[in-house]
Design a protein around this motif. Structure first.
Motif, PDB file in Angstrom:
ATOM      1  N   ILE A 263       0.830  -1.205   0.000  1.00  0.00           N
ATOM      2  CA  ILE A 263       0.000   0.000   0.000  1.00  0.00           C
ATOM      3  C   ILE A 263       0.864   1.254   0.000  1.00  0.00           C
ATOM      4  CG2 ILE A 263      -1.616   1.373   1.391  1.00  0.00           C
ATOM      5  CD1 ILE A 263      -2.800  -1.368   2.339  1.00  0.00           C
ATOM      6  N   ASN A 264       1.809   1.325   0.927  1.00  0.00           N
ATOM      7  CA  ASN A 264       2.606   2.552   1.076  1.00  0.00           C
ATOM      8  C   ASN A 264       3.563   2.791  -0.078  1.00  0.00           C
ATOM      9  OD1 ASN A 264       1.330   3.212   3.498  1.00  0.00           O
ATOM     10  ND2 ASN A 264       2.762   1.978   4.683  1.00  0.00           N
ATOM     11  N   LEU A 265       4.176   1.719  -0.588  1.00  0.00           N
ATOM     12  CA  LEU A 265       5.093   1.888  -1.716  1.00  0.00           C
ATOM     13  C   LEU A 265       4.332   2.247  -2.991  1.00  0.00           C
ATOM     14  CD1 LEU A 265       7.993   1.905  -2.669  1.00  0.00           C
ATOM     15  CD2 LEU A 265       7.850  -0.578  -2.977  1.00  0.00           C
ATOM     16  N   THR A 266       3.168   1.667  -3.197  1.00  0.00           N
ATOM     17  CA  THR A 266       2.338   2.030  -4.354  1.00  0.00           C
ATOM     18  C   THR A 266       1.962   3.503  -4.282  1.00  0.00           C
ATOM     19  OG1 THR A 266       1.468  -0.202  -4.620  1.00  0.00           O
ATOM     20  CG2 THR A 266       0.150   1.611  -5.553  1.00  0.00           C
ATOM     21  N   ARG A 267       1.550   3.957  -3.116  1.00  0.00           N
ATOM     22  CA  ARG A 267       1.198   5.373  -2.938  1.00  0.00           C
ATOM     23  C   ARG A 267       2.393   6.273  -3.290  1.00  0.00           C
ATOM     24  NH1 ARG A 267      -0.353   5.446   2.365  1.00  0.00           N
ATOM     25  NH2 ARG A 267      -2.454   4.879   1.761  1.00  0.00           N
ATOM     26  N   MET A 268       3.578   5.896  -2.799  1.00  0.00           N
ATOM     27  CA  MET A 268       4.777   6.689  -3.103  1.00  0.00           C
ATOM     28  C   MET A 268       5.038   6.729  -4.604  1.00  0.00           C
ATOM     29  SD  MET A 268       7.367   5.461  -0.060  1.00  0.00           S
ATOM     30  CE  MET A 268       8.760   5.790  -1.097  1.00  0.00           C
ATOM     31  N   CYS A 269       4.926   5.594  -5.259  1.00  0.00           N
ATOM     32  CA  CYS A 269       5.216   5.523  -6.696  1.00  0.00           C
ATOM     33  C   CYS A 269       4.194   6.292  -7.529  1.00  0.00           C
ATOM     34  CB  CYS A 269       5.285   4.066  -7.145  1.00  0.00           C
ATOM     35  SG  CYS A 269       6.710   3.183  -6.483  1.00  0.00           S
ATOM     36  N   LEU A 270       2.968   6.321  -7.086  1.00  0.00           N
ATOM     37  CA  LEU A 270       1.937   7.067  -7.811  1.00  0.00           C
ATOM     38  C   LEU A 270       2.176   8.570  -7.766  1.00  0.00           C
ATOM     39  CD1 LEU A 270      -1.320   5.173  -6.766  1.00  0.00           C
ATOM     40  CD2 LEU A 270      -0.359   5.341  -9.084  1.00  0.00           C
ATOM     41  N   PHE A 271       2.641   9.061  -6.625  1.00  0.00           N
ATOM     42  CA  PHE A 271       2.774  10.501  -6.446  1.00  0.00           C
ATOM     43  C   PHE A 271       4.177  11.042  -6.666  1.00  0.00           C
ATOM     44  CE2 PHE A 271      -1.031   9.374  -3.982  1.00  0.00           C
ATOM     45  CZ  PHE A 271      -1.948  10.152  -4.666  1.00  0.00           C
ATOM     46  N   ASN A 272       5.190  10.189  -6.567  1.00  0.00           N
ATOM     47  CA  ASN A 272       6.570  10.655  -6.752  1.00  0.00           C
ATOM     48  C   ASN A 272       7.442   9.449  -7.100  1.00  0.00           C
ATOM     49  OD1 ASN A 272       8.758  12.347  -6.855  1.00  0.00           O
ATOM     50  ND2 ASN A 272       9.063  12.401  -4.646  1.00  0.00           N
ATOM     51  N   LYS A 273       7.287   8.944  -8.317  1.00  0.00           N
ATOM     52  CA  LYS A 273       7.956   7.710  -8.740  1.00  0.00           C
ATOM     53  C   LYS A 273       9.481   7.863  -8.681  1.00  0.00           C
ATOM     54  CE  LYS A 273       8.501   4.749 -12.761  1.00  0.00           C
ATOM     55  NZ  LYS A 273       8.128   4.539 -14.153  1.00  0.00           N
ATOM     56  N   PRO A 274      10.152   7.015  -7.893  1.00  0.00           N
ATOM     57  CA  PRO A 274      11.617   7.070  -7.828  1.00  0.00           C
ATOM     58  C   PRO A 274      12.254   6.439  -9.067  1.00  0.00           C
ATOM     59  CG  PRO A 274      10.779   5.400  -6.332  1.00  0.00           C
ATOM     60  CD  PRO A 274       9.584   6.055  -6.959  1.00  0.00           C
ATOM     61  N   GLU A 275      13.499   6.813  -9.343  1.00  0.00           N
ATOM     62  CA  GLU A 275      14.231   6.247 -10.480  1.00  0.00           C
ATOM     63  C   GLU A 275      14.679   4.817 -10.204  1.00  0.00           C
ATOM     64  OE1 GLU A 275      17.371   8.676 -12.092  1.00  0.00           O
ATOM     65  OE2 GLU A 275      16.313  10.497 -11.472  1.00  0.00           O
ATOM     66  N   TYR A 276      14.961   4.519  -8.938  1.00  0.00           N
ATOM     67  CA  TYR A 276      15.373   3.184  -8.523  1.00  0.00           C
ATOM     68  C   TYR A 276      14.965   3.008  -7.069  1.00  0.00           C
ATOM     69  CZ  TYR A 276      19.039   5.196  -5.657  1.00  0.00           C
ATOM     70  OH  TYR A 276      19.695   5.899  -4.684  1.00  0.00           O
ATOM     71  N   LEU A 277      14.929   1.757  -6.615  1.00  0.00           N
ATOM     72  CA  LEU A 277      14.645   1.447  -5.220  1.00  0.00           C
ATOM     73  C   LEU A 277      15.713   0.505  -4.684  1.00  0.00           C
ATOM     74  CD1 LEU A 277      10.813   0.747  -5.471  1.00  0.00           C
ATOM     75  CD2 LEU A 277      11.884   2.673  -4.281  1.00  0.00           C
ATOM     76  N   LEU A 278      16.203   0.803  -3.506  1.00  0.00           N
ATOM     77  CA  LEU A 278      17.101  -0.092  -2.784  1.00  0.00           C
ATOM     78  C   LEU A 278      16.455  -0.356  -1.437  1.00  0.00           C
ATOM     79  CD1 LEU A 278      19.707  -1.684  -2.407  1.00  0.00           C
ATOM     80  CD2 LEU A 278      20.766   0.417  -1.544  1.00  0.00           C
ATOM     81  N   PHE A 279      16.007  -1.584  -1.238  1.00  0.00           N
ATOM     82  CA  PHE A 279      15.394  -1.965   0.020  1.00  0.00           C
ATOM     83  C   PHE A 279      16.466  -2.525   0.934  1.00  0.00           C
ATOM     84  CE2 PHE A 279      13.370  -4.940   2.919  1.00  0.00           C
ATOM     85  CZ  PHE A 279      12.386  -4.126   3.458  1.00  0.00           C
ATOM     86  N   ILE A 280      16.507  -2.054   2.180  1.00  0.00           N
ATOM     87  CA  ILE A 280      17.475  -2.550   3.155  1.00  0.00           C
ATOM     88  C   ILE A 280      16.728  -3.051   4.386  1.00  0.00           C
ATOM     89  CG2 ILE A 280      19.357  -1.076   2.351  1.00  0.00           C
ATOM     90  CD1 ILE A 280      18.748   0.779   4.760  1.00  0.00           C
ATOM     91  N   GLY A 281      17.270  -4.100   5.012  1.00  0.00           N
ATOM     92  CA  GLY A 281      16.612  -4.600   6.207  1.00  0.00           C
ATOM     93  C   GLY A 281      17.233  -5.873   6.741  1.00  0.00           C
ATOM     94  N   SER A 282      16.535  -6.457   7.698  1.00  0.00           N
ATOM     95  CA  SER A 282      17.012  -7.671   8.355  1.00  0.00           C
ATOM     96  C   SER A 282      16.425  -8.904   7.668  1.00  0.00           C
ATOM     97  CB  SER A 282      16.599  -7.662   9.830  1.00  0.00           C
ATOM     98  OG  SER A 282      15.192  -7.658   9.939  1.00  0.00           O
ATOM     99  N   ALA A 283      17.016 -10.047   7.983  1.00  0.00           N
ATOM    100  CA  ALA A 283      16.535 -11.305   7.399  1.00  0.00           C
ATOM    101  C   ALA A 283      16.854 -12.458   8.339  1.00  0.00           C
ATOM    102  CB  ALA A 283      17.201 -11.549   6.044  1.00  0.00           C
ATOM    103  N   GLY A 284      16.065 -13.502   8.217  1.00  0.00           N
ATOM    104  CA  GLY A 284      16.340 -14.757   8.904  1.00  0.00           C
ATOM    105  C   GLY A 284      16.964 -15.725   7.921  1.00  0.00           C
ATOM    106  N   SER A 285      17.915 -16.506   8.388  1.00  0.00           N
ATOM    107  CA  SER A 285      18.622 -17.457   7.530  1.00  0.00           C
ATOM    108  C   SER A 285      17.990 -18.841   7.626  1.00  0.00           C
ATOM    109  CB  SER A 285      20.089 -17.554   7.942  1.00  0.00           C
ATOM    110  OG  SER A 285      20.746 -18.581   7.216  1.00  0.00           O
ATOM    111  N   TYR A 286      17.859 -19.487   6.476  1.00  0.00           N
ATOM    112  CA  TYR A 286      17.381 -20.869   6.440  1.00  0.00           C
ATOM    113  C   TYR A 286      18.519 -21.851   6.713  1.00  0.00           C
ATOM    114  CZ  TYR A 286      13.035 -19.019   4.525  1.00  0.00           C
ATOM    115  OH  TYR A 286      11.861 -18.329   4.348  1.00  0.00           O
ATOM    116  N   GLY A 287      19.733 -21.349   6.888  1.00  0.00           N
ATOM    117  CA  GLY A 287      20.843 -22.208   7.298  1.00  0.00           C
ATOM    118  C   GLY A 287      22.156 -21.975   6.594  1.00  0.00           C
TER     119      GLY A 287
END
Length: 183
Positions: free
Chosen positions: A26-50
């Motif tokens: 919802i939030n990313l779609t809203r951002m793209c509709l009103f101010n579309k970025p040239e690129y996106l870099l998502f950063i965050g945490s993750a769990g490892s499967y091993g």
């Protein structure tokens, strides 16, 4: 544009887009509709499967939305459940699985490795889906905070602060961000 989930994962250099598949969409779609970025870099945490260790950094441009029911053959989907960004930011083939649930059964989640899925992050599938719809190049950089086992949440909480610092330092080393150092 650098984006992150929010709540526990906020950075002064990123825009928070929400936690989980729905808030993110919802939030990313809203951002793209009103101010579309040239690129996106998502950063965050993750769990490892091993295959990845706690505090490893994983770059990816592929994500899946595979529920545990798929592994136990108790569910199926008619939808495409693996997507890839067409970009040159990252060459890594590690698939990041996304779900609104955190996996805690390490015996079952090891089966993800058979499908080339290495880590899980709640938001990345939504990020790639929205970026694909708006034809925006996208990549993700993740730091492993825990393994997908019964202690996943406890380990996430214990490792989170150090992991976010390691992720920030990685972004500085890769010259993705610049941080002014204090006196």
């Amino acid at each position: 544009m650098i984006i992150s989930a929010g709540r526990n994962e906020t950075f002064p250099f990123s825009t928070s887009i929400g936690v989980g598949l729905i808030e993110t969409s919802i939030n990313l779609t809203r951002m793209c509709l009103f101010n579309k970025p040239e690129y996106l870099l998502f950063i965050g945490s993750a769990g490892s499967y091993g295959d990845f260790k706690v505090f490893d950094i994983v770059e990816s441009k592929k994500s899946s939305n595979i529920e545990l029911g798929f592994l136990t053959q108790s569910a199926y989907t008619p939808l495409d459940n693996v997507i890839e960004s067409d970009n040159n930011f990252v060459k890594n083939d590690t698939i990041v699985n996304s779900s609104n649930y955190i996996s805690t059964d390490d015996k079952l989640t090891k089966e993800f490795l058979d499908y080339g899925v290495g880590i899980e992050n709640m938001e990345f599938f939504s990020v790639l889906s929205v970026a694909k719809e708006f034809k925006i190049p996208v990549a993700g950089i993740f730091v492993v905070t825990n393994y997908t086992n019964k202690d996943a949440h406890k380990d996430f909480l214990e490792n989170h602060k150090i992991a976010m610092d390691k992720l920030t330092n990685y972004l500085v080393q890769k010259d993705i961000i610049k941080i002014k150092m204090g006196k």
